[in-house]
Write an enzyme that holds these catalytic residues in place. Structure first.
Site, mmCIF file in Angstrom:
data_model
loop_
_atom_site.group_PDB
_atom_site.id
_atom_site.type_symbol
_atom_site.label_atom_id
_atom_site.label_comp_id
_atom_site.label_asym_id
_atom_site.label_seq_id
_atom_site.Cartn_x
_atom_site.Cartn_y
_atom_site.Cartn_z
ATOM 1 N N PRO A 2 0.837 -1.216 0.000
ATOM 2 C CG PRO A 2 -0.653 -1.529 1.746
ATOM 3 C CD PRO A 2 0.646 -2.028 1.185
ATOM 4 C CD GLU A 3 4.114 2.871 -2.559
ATOM 5 O OE1 GLU A 3 4.384 3.877 -1.875
ATOM 6 O OE2 GLU A 3 4.939 1.983 -2.819
ATOM 7 N NE ARG A 160 17.399 15.785 0.595
ATOM 8 C CZ ARG A 160 17.471 15.081 1.724
ATOM 9 N NH1 ARG A 160 18.091 13.921 1.732
ATOM 10 N NH2 ARG A 160 16.925 15.527 2.827
#
Ligand SMILES: [Zn+2]
Length: 280
Positions: A2-3, A160
């Site tokens: 499940p997202e 990042r």
């Protein structure tokens, strides 16, 4: 697995029925990922408040009388294979072998079915105190939070150097962009999934944030508009995939330029992209 969209649809489905219900009993099945953290009897007699979602966690506040300003509650996670269902009193059914948590209330039963048992139900004295605060501490901003502006999202990408696809999956710049949604959002924003995150301009970062919101919003709308069998092994991601523009379409023509969609592997996950339309 499940997202975020599926967890949000679950929240929308259970919030109405369970809100204001009073807990009558708790039934525990086999151990889940983490222990409940309290005696189940502690939950009995409490009233359930509005269900909240943070990332892929759901928070069920359990008010005491008189109501506390920051109530205790249950933090739920669906893990790899969990699903929550609501069983009205009239539709009560005995727990099956994969039903590992039942919150029985005066209105019905909230049931966690989780064959692989990576899900969890954890009691916390408040949302902003441990253990809830520890479990939520590393989550990035919510995608639909208006406070997450383009410049703030862009700032989260600074420093990042990893590929933008990996940064999206990491969830610290924004939560909820799982593999399918990250691929789709990068395609819609026309950004190469291998581009270093901190090299993406403010304009492109804004476009990417809009694309993340668009794909997650579409998935929530899809889940909300479809009567779902909560035990469907393909889940919502599977149905969203039917409308995907690049995900799972290796070798098929790009919807914009008709060149074949390519697949590459990043961090052991498949990335689908168009090397013509998506630029570094
Ligand atoms: Zn293309």
């Amino acid at each position: 697995m499940p997202e975020l969209p599926e967890v949000e649809v679950t929240r929308q489905r259970i919030d109405g029925p369970v809100r204001d219900a009073r807990v009558l009993a708790v039934r525990m099945g086999k151990p889940l990922r983490w222990p409940l953290g309290c005696e189940p009897s502690l939950l009995v007699g409490r009233r359930v408040g509005p269900v909240l979602r943070r990332g892929k966690y759901l928070w069920l506040p359990l008010d005491e009388v008189p109501a506390a300003s920051s109530p205790a509650g249950l933090l739920l996670h669906l893990g790899m294979s969990g699903a929550l269902s609501w069983l009205p009193v009239a539709a009560a059914s005995p727990a099956g072998p994969h039903d590992h948590f039942d919150l029985q209330t005066d209105r019905g039963t909230l049931r966690l079915t989780d064959p692989r048992r990576f899900g969890a139900v954890v009691y916390s004295a408040g949302l902003h105190v441990p253990p809830a605060s520890n479990l939520l501490a590393r989550l990035g901003p919510e995608p639909f939070d208006a406070a997450l502006t383009g410049p703030i999202f862009h700032a989260h990408l600074q420093g990042r150097r990893s590929p933008i696809k990996q940064v999206l999956l990491g969830g610290q710049a924004v939560v909820g962009a799982g593999n399918i949604y990250a691929c789709e959002a990068l395609f819609r924003a026309r950004i190469d999934p291998r581009a270093p995150a901190d090299r993406i301009s403010l304009t492109r970062a804004q476009r990417l944030l809009e694309a993340v919101r668009e794909v997650l919003g579409q998935a929530v709308a899809l889940g909300g508009s479809t009567l779902r069998d909560f035990h469907d092994p393909h889940g919502m991601d599977g149905r969203f995939q039917a409308s995907a523009q690049v995900y799972g379409r290796e070798g098929q023509p790009c919807v914009h330029c008709a060149r074949p969609v390519k697949r590459l592997v990043q961090g052991q996950r498949s990335t689908f992209h168009c090397s013509h339309c998506q630029r570094r």
